[in-house]
Design an enzyme around this catalytic site. Structure first.
Site, PDB file in Angstrom:
ATOM      1  N   GLN A 350       0.879  -1.183   0.000  1.00  0.00           N
ATOM      2  CA  GLN A 350       0.000   0.000   0.000  1.00  0.00           C
ATOM      3  C   GLN A 350       0.902   1.213   0.000  1.00  0.00           C
ATOM      4  OE1 GLN A 350      -3.634  -0.383   2.001  1.00  0.00           O
ATOM      5  NE2 GLN A 350      -4.151   0.937   0.301  1.00  0.00           N
ATOM      6  N   THR A 522       0.670  -2.506   7.240  1.00  0.00           N
ATOM      7  CA  THR A 522       0.741  -3.959   7.151  1.00  0.00           C
ATOM      8  C   THR A 522      -0.149  -4.470   6.008  1.00  0.00           C
ATOM      9  OG1 THR A 522       1.209  -3.907   9.505  1.00  0.00           O
ATOM     10  CG2 THR A 522       0.689  -6.046   8.618  1.00  0.00           C
ATOM     11  N   HIS A 523      -0.570  -3.562   5.128  1.00  0.00           N
ATOM     12  CA  HIS A 523      -1.451  -3.937   4.016  1.00  0.00           C
ATOM     13  C   HIS A 523      -0.648  -4.501   2.850  1.00  0.00           C
ATOM     14  CE1 HIS A 523      -4.293  -0.670   5.785  1.00  0.00           C
ATOM     15  NE2 HIS A 523      -4.253  -1.751   6.523  1.00  0.00           N
ATOM     16  N   LEU A 524      -0.149  -5.712   3.032  1.00  0.00           N
ATOM     17  CA  LEU A 524       0.565  -6.402   1.961  1.00  0.00           C
ATOM     18  C   LEU A 524      -0.443  -7.224   1.175  1.00  0.00           C
ATOM     19  CD1 LEU A 524       3.284  -7.401   4.465  1.00  0.00           C
ATOM     20  CD2 LEU A 524       3.826  -6.095   2.422  1.00  0.00           C
TER      21      LEU A 524
END
Lengths: 595, 217
Positions: A350, A522-524
């Site tokens: 992101q 942590t938006h992988l």
């Protein structure tokens, strides 16, 4: 190796990972009358224990000692910016913070709960329709999901009802019903709960954004604005804006989590068994490799077991799902040189930058008040809501004030305006002024997929169980940097309308590589994506492996490219979508659901 | 059974906090740091967060005591870091790649700072004038010193991060004495209930800070 493993009594379904996706799938499979074992490598967790008031409101333990997060000492990833470099281990938590334990990242998330924009679901087709095929930059793997908003709508709706999501609808059944996001598609129902109140900074942002001519709306939040009982019969309490969301188990039972919203019911179900502290090593397959026979795992004592099952559902965090597929030989690994293979392909992140606005020193911004999913956003520069033609980039960013609660250590580390020292009396003065009188505005942008950005297995480093670490090859690309810079300039317009005393716009800079030392998000996503073409997707549109039909893989790994929104709402909807097709079609006649 | 295990884990979590009764600051005897190291920490903390018109400094907040108490935690032993080799150095943006846990970083970093102080000024860091201490800290921050294979910036960042934690974390950990860090910031601590304040726009929040143990300021 499997010969040494103790073989357990077979079950119908084994689920790997106890977060949102795993809990949803377990609930659905037990409803379908199937026996389910859920394996979670971390500890068992509950709100009663891990969210106890006031002991759990400990910023040091929660946000700096990572009490609820992945134990990197056992298993991490390696990272490099390009395939010419040697990837090095991610040794300390910094850029991203994956979860661990029952509830997964769903226990300590913030709660922003979106539906995927319809255009994002068919982004490749949409971009070609609007701008032509040549608009897609060389090396960008732009793809469609293979599923439409209309198909997913019932499952977005179901997830919102289970989560107890607060928000304001714009359109229901084609009719305008409220002051929600004018760019959002029609819904079959309103949000289950009204929007949260605006904190002061969000209120100021709403006013200023409207003045500039943008279209502000209340962020959809899985933080209950009222007392609520979800369709499973579990109760949530009203959010009191305590400011301890991200990194914490919600002591008010207001933030949706698998632990609050699903597991209390699931734990009582006779067909359900949860086994915490069980780390899955691989999925086992039959002799010809076309069918999974179960999984092999190691428990806390280091004993190795094989759990036979008819159906294997991988619901670990995004990159753990990809790694398990690679370790198990499910799907063809991606080869970036020849642009062939699918597992590891289209790894995305992101593209977030956070700007700071200082208001008059008489205005106290009370940044310690907050709800993780609360705030005000505008989508004028998200998705395909604006004309990209003259701008020459693909993708967009929502812009928002999402004041989740800024606590004291974070405030000290954030420091003062640019140019302020990091310590000493000048730091102290700048830091206090910033904490008391500023607010933060995010450009929470999409990250596109590129041919040379991918996941594979590291040749050097191994985890505590002797298996290769996952290797990330990732860097920011010009298209995404140009998108971010364009949107951040719009933040400047809003800051001016807010009467900013000072503004620090943070833009992504050309030539500055991805930095693993700075927290981003942590938006992988991606790495085992869904789609309609087995040449470019590891999973079909039902999140079923193209190659091993009794393996389903649920998570943000399925996103073919990044999106401007937070991933959890989409992950939950995809879980319900896949579960629906497993229940209505697959269980009666196991086999490929798409061909 | 799992629920019971969860509750047991929780009560351990709570009681270990209660047991770690914070020794009085004045009488505090460091358990990890030796005399020379302790002198360095007292001096460095006083420069990193000095007492001034904006509020108490790191010494009044007992940050050195916090640092010493932290050295007893799994964190300081590197239990939360991936510490398996090989250890290969790479570009800074790929992150920390040294084989040292925080305890070792402190031990070697403080020795290194004192060695530089002795070489340049003939005295240990703690005996130098504040302006000279600042120069050495600035050099460490920029990374222009080195302590063997530890770049000074790595040690400085470790120290600064832990000093901030000590000044602004809950007093249960040994720092932030009398909630002085929070009062300075206007942070209410574990108050954690703004149901009736969230939309009182522009009004000053009237309640003072409170800690996990119930201490108020």
């Amino acid at each position: 190796m499997s010969a040494d493993a103790r073989r357990l009594r077979p079950v119908d379904v084994v689920i790997v990972g106890g977060g949102w996706a795993g809990s949803i799938m377990a609930k659905e499979m037990t409803e379908a009358g199937r026996s389910v074992v859920m394996l979670e490598r971390g500890a068992d967790r509950s709100t009663a224990a891990d969210g106890a008031y006031p002991a759990s409101l400990d910023e040091l333990e929660a946000n700096f000692r990572y009490r609820l997060f992945q134990d990197l000492s056992k298993n991490t990833v390696t990272i490099r910016n390009n395939s010419q470099q040697t990837a090095l281990p991610y040794r300390r938590m910094s850029a991203f913070l994956p979860g661990e334990g029952v509830g997964g990242a769903g226990l300590h998330w913030s709660g922003v709960h979106f539906r995927m924009p319809p255009d994002d679901l068919r982004l490749r087709s949409r971009v070609i329709e609007k701008y032509g095929r040549r608009f897609i930059p060389e090396g960008m793997n732009l793809q469609d999901y293979g599923v439409t908003y209309e198909e997913l709508e019932p499952f977005f709706d179901k997830a919102e009802k289970v989560f107890g999501t607060s928000g304001e609808a714009y359109m229901v059944d084609g009719k305008v019903v409220g002051n929600g996001n004018v760019f959002s598609p029609s819904r079959s129902d309103t949000f289950p709960l009204p929007a949260l109140k605006d904190v002061y900074t969000a209120h100021l942002f709403r006013k200023a954004a409207a003045e500039v001519g943008f279209h502000p709306y209340s962020l959809p939040a899985a933080n209950a604005s009222r007392q609520y009982v979800n369709p499973y019969g579990v109760q949530m309490g009203p959010c009191n804006f305590c400011g301890y969301c991200s990194g914490y188990a919600c002591y008010m039972y207001s933030k949706a989590s698998p632990n609050v919203n699903i597991l209390p019911v699931l734990r009582r179900h006779p067909l359900f068994e949860l086994r915490p502290r069980c780390h899955v090593l691989r999925v086992e397959k039959d002799a010809d490799g076309r069918r999974a026979t179960g999984v092999t795992y190691t428990d806390a004592q280091g004993q190795v077991f094989t759990q036979p099952a008819e159906l294997v559902i991988l619901t670990a965090f995004q990159f753990h799902n990809v790694r398990l597929m690679l370790l198990s030989g499910i799907g063809r690994p991606y080869d970036p040189v020849h642009n062939e293979g699918v597992v590891g392909r289209n790894f995305v992140y992101q593209n977030v930058t956070t700007s700071t606005v200082w208001l008059d020193p008489k205005v106290e911004t009370n940044q310690y008040i907050g709800a993780g999913g609360g705030g005000v956003a505008f989508d004028d520069f998200n998705s395909e809501n604006f004309d990209h033609g003259p701008l020459g980039f693909v993708g967009g960013s929502p812009v928002w004030v999402n004041q989740a609660g800024v606590r004291a250590i974070a405030a000290a580390n954030a420091g003062g305006p640019p140019g302020t020292p990091r310590w000493g009396s000048a730091w102290k003065a700048g830091m206090i002024d910033t904490y008391r009188h500023s607010l933060r505005i995010d450009a929470h942008g999409a990250n596109m997929a590129y041919r040379d950005v991918y996941l594979d297995l590291d040749p050097t480093w191994k985890d505590a169980y002797g298996q290769p670490l996952l290797r990330m090859t990732f860097d920011w690309k010009d298209n995404d940097i140009r998108m971010n810079r364009y949107v951040v300039d719009r933040i400047g317009d809003v800051a001016k309308a807010m009467g900013a005393r000072r503004t620090h716009l943070v833009r992504r800079e050309f030539g500055v590589p991805f930095d693993t030392r700075q927290y981003q998000t942590t938006h992988l996503g991606g790495g085992a994506v869904m789609g309609e073409d087995p040449q470019t997707s590891a999973l079909n549109r039902y999140l079923q492996s193209w190659d091993v039909h009794n393996v389903f893989v649920i998570g943000a790994n399925a996103f073919p490219q990044g999106t401007g929104y937070n991933p959890t709402g989409m992950v939950a909807a995809l879980a319900y979508w896949a579960a629906h097709h497993i229940r209505t079609t697959y269980l009666a006649q196991p086999g490929p659901l798409a061909g | 059974m799992q629920g019971v295990a969860g509750v047991a884990a929780c009560s351990t979590f709570l009681s270990s906090r209660m047991r770690a009764a914070t020794p009085p600051a004045k009488a505090y005897t460091p358990r990890f740091f030796d005399g020379a190291e302790w002198d360095f920490l007292l001096a460095a903390c006083d420069r990193l967060i000095p007492a001034d018109e904006n509020g108490p400094g790191a010494l009044a907040l007992d940050v050195p005591r916090f640092l010493d108490m932290q050295m007893d935690t799994p964190y300081a032993h590197g239990a939360q870091w991936f510490m398996d080799g090989p250890f290969v150095q790479g570009p800074d943006n790929l992150g920390y790649q040294l084989p040292y846990d925080p305890r070792t970083l402190y031990r070697r970093g403080i020795a290194g700072m004192n060695a530089h102080a002795a070489t340049r000024h003939g005295r240990p860091f703690a005996s130098l004038a504040p302006s000279v201490q600042d120069e050495l800290l600035q050099a460490a921050e920029k990374g222009t010193l080195a302590f063997g294979d530890i770049p000074s910036r790595v040690f400085f960042d470790q120290l600064l991060a832990n000093v901030m934690e000590g000044a602004f974390s809950d007093p249960v950990h040994g720092g932030n004495t009398r909630l002085g860090g929070w009062v300075m910031l206007g942070f209410p601590g574990a108050r954690a209930d703004f149901m009736d304040w969230v939309d009182r726009y522009g009004a000053h929040y009237p309640l003072g800070s409170i800690s996990i143990s119930g201490e108020t300021a």
